[in-house]
Write an enzyme that holds these catalytic residues in place. Structure first.
Site, PDB file in Angstrom:
ATOM      1  CB  ALA A   4      -0.930  -0.023   1.207  1.00  0.00           C
ATOM      2  N   GLY A   5       1.970   1.212  -0.757  1.00  0.00           N
ATOM      3  CA  GLY A   5       2.794   2.412  -0.920  1.00  0.00           C
ATOM      4  C   GLY A   5       2.157   3.325  -1.963  1.00  0.00           C
ATOM      5  N   GLY A   8       1.096   1.454  -5.176  1.00  0.00           N
ATOM      6  CA  GLY A   8       0.017   0.527  -4.847  1.00  0.00           C
ATOM      7  C   GLY A   8      -1.299   1.265  -4.704  1.00  0.00           C
ATOM      8  CB  ALA A 121       2.504   8.329  -7.163  1.00  0.00           C
ATOM      9  CE  LYS A 174      11.459   2.623 -12.802  1.00  0.00           C
ATOM     10  NZ  LYS A 174      12.236   3.214 -11.760  1.00  0.00           N
ATOM     11  CG  ASN A 178      15.742   2.546 -10.915  1.00  0.00           C
ATOM     12  OD1 ASN A 178      14.848   1.739 -11.142  1.00  0.00           O
ATOM     13  ND2 ASN A 178      15.462   3.823 -10.728  1.00  0.00           N
ATOM     14  CG  ASN A 192      16.825  12.053  -8.889  1.00  0.00           C
ATOM     15  OD1 ASN A 192      17.315  11.581  -7.874  1.00  0.00           O
ATOM     16  ND2 ASN A 192      15.733  11.559  -9.451  1.00  0.00           N
ATOM     17  CD  GLU A 257      12.770  -1.180  -3.918  1.00  0.00           C
ATOM     18  OE1 GLU A 257      11.849  -1.962  -4.177  1.00  0.00           O
ATOM     19  OE2 GLU A 257      12.817  -0.024  -4.372  1.00  0.00           O
TER      20      GLU A 257
HETATM   21  O1  KPL Z   1      12.909   5.538 -10.461  1.00  0.00           O
HETATM   22  C1  KPL Z   1      13.499   6.406  -9.854  1.00  0.00           C
HETATM   23  C2  KPL Z   1      13.656   6.197  -8.391  1.00  0.00           C
HETATM   24  O2  KPL Z   1      13.887   7.144  -7.674  1.00  0.00           O
HETATM   25  O3  KPL Z   1      13.535   5.038  -7.973  1.00  0.00           O
HETATM   26  C3  KPL Z   1      14.090   7.573 -10.584  1.00  0.00           C
HETATM   27  C4  KPL Z   1      13.816   7.420 -12.059  1.00  0.00           C
HETATM   28  C5  KPL Z   1      15.570   7.631 -10.353  1.00  0.00           C
HETATM   29  C6  KPL Z   1      13.455   8.872 -10.212  1.00  0.00           C
HETATM   30  O4  KPL Z   1      13.823   9.357  -8.979  1.00  0.00           O
END
Ligand code: KPL
Length: 291
Positions: A4-5, A8, A121, A174, A178, A192, A257
């Site tokens: 529920a983040g 989610g 979000a 992605k 990341n 960022n 993560e």
């Molecule tokens: O996906 C992202 C994250 O923060 O996990 C980015 C693309 C780096 C955006 O902040």
């Protein structure tokens, strides 16, 4: 659904509002049969009442959306494994890679799908999210070009949602982005945008990208490798004011993560015998500050 983040809540409310029966599975539901989820969008706040249940509840689950942190997902799915059937569909929407393969090995009966999204979000409080910007959502399953029947519900519920017949490439891109952004922002506690505006950090991003490009190519993703520096620069520019999810995890005292991001990349590098000292040093730095 599990998790529920911010993502989610966003997807659960979108599915619920498009008449898709959606139940939020909670670790501690306290007997509640519904929960109120607040979504802020364009300065307006909407409260949506969502069906909820405890993870310990009974009854088969035909479709499961998982938006937990990558490291929580395996345990969360194992907790409700008795409710999953031989043909249950499980959609994973989270940062990082490697989890889908772990689940396919441990729960071979499940149909596992993966998704990735650029929806903006963030969580303001439990079950309270701000939808900051509309993005693009891709969903797929390796080797499956035609969308399954359940996907039509998603394409109706979620704007700019597409079935991706080559989801591995989207997931790798992605992952690559990341790997280049998240650990550095977490180590330097910076937004960022500073990865572009501070020359010493911009140089480190380039070093990381060069290693990541070599590894992506070896892993069969040459299109991710081509122009990776440019793709990363675009994301840095588009999210300049953001704190990356890894920086937020570190600052909020949560586990990161990184094992499913840089850790997955380095396992792949090892499989192909590719040295990746810059990414390895960063993984070590994060592991030192990680919980
Ligand atoms: O996906 C992202 C994250 O923060 O996990 C980015 C693309 C780096 C955006 O902040």
């Amino acid at each position: 659904m599990l998790g529920a983040g911010a993502m989610g809540c966003l997807f659960a409310t979108a599915l619920h509002r498009s008449d898709c029966a959606t139940t939020l599975l909670l670790r501690a539901s306290d007997g509640r049969e519904t929960v109120q989820v607040v979504v802020e969008r364009h300065g307006r706040s909407t409260t949506i009442e969502l069906p909820a249940a405890s993870v310990a509840a009974r009854g088969p689950i035909s479709h499961l959306l998982v938006t937990t942190k990558a490291y929580d997902a395996h345990h969360a799915i194992a907790t409700i494994a008795h409710r999953l059937r031989h043909d249950s569909k499980v959609l994973l929407m989270m940062n990082g890679m490697g989890l889908a393969d772990e689940l396919r090995a441990d729960f071979p009966q499940l149909h596992i799908y993966s998704g990735t999204t650029t929806e903006g979000a963030y969580r303001l409080a439990p079950l309270h999210v701000r939808h900051a910007g509309q993005g693009h959502t891709r969903i797929g399953q390796p080797g499956t070009t035609t969308p399954p029947a359940w996907f039509h519900q998603w394409s109706r519920a979620v704007a700019a949602c597409q079935w991706d017949g080559n989801i591995e490439e989207a997931l790798w891109l992605k992952l690559a982005i990341n790997c280049a952004i998240n650990p550095l922002t977490a180590v330097y506690a910076c937004r960022n945008g500073e990865l572009a505006s501070r020359p010493e950090l911009a140089a480190r991003v380039d070093q990381l990208c060069d290693e990541i490009a070599l590894i992506s190519s070896a892993a069969g993703q040459p299109r991710v490798a081509t122009g990776l520096r440019r793709s990363v620069a675009q994301v840095i520019a588009a999210t300049a004011d953001n704190r990356s999810s890894m920086l937020q995890d570190v600052q909020d005292g949560r586990r990161t993560e990184v094992d499913y991001i840089t850790g997955y990349l380095l396992n792949t590098a090892r499989d192909f015998g590719i040295p990746a000292p810059h990414n390895a040093a960063l993984l070590e730095s994060i592991q030192k500050i990680d919980r």
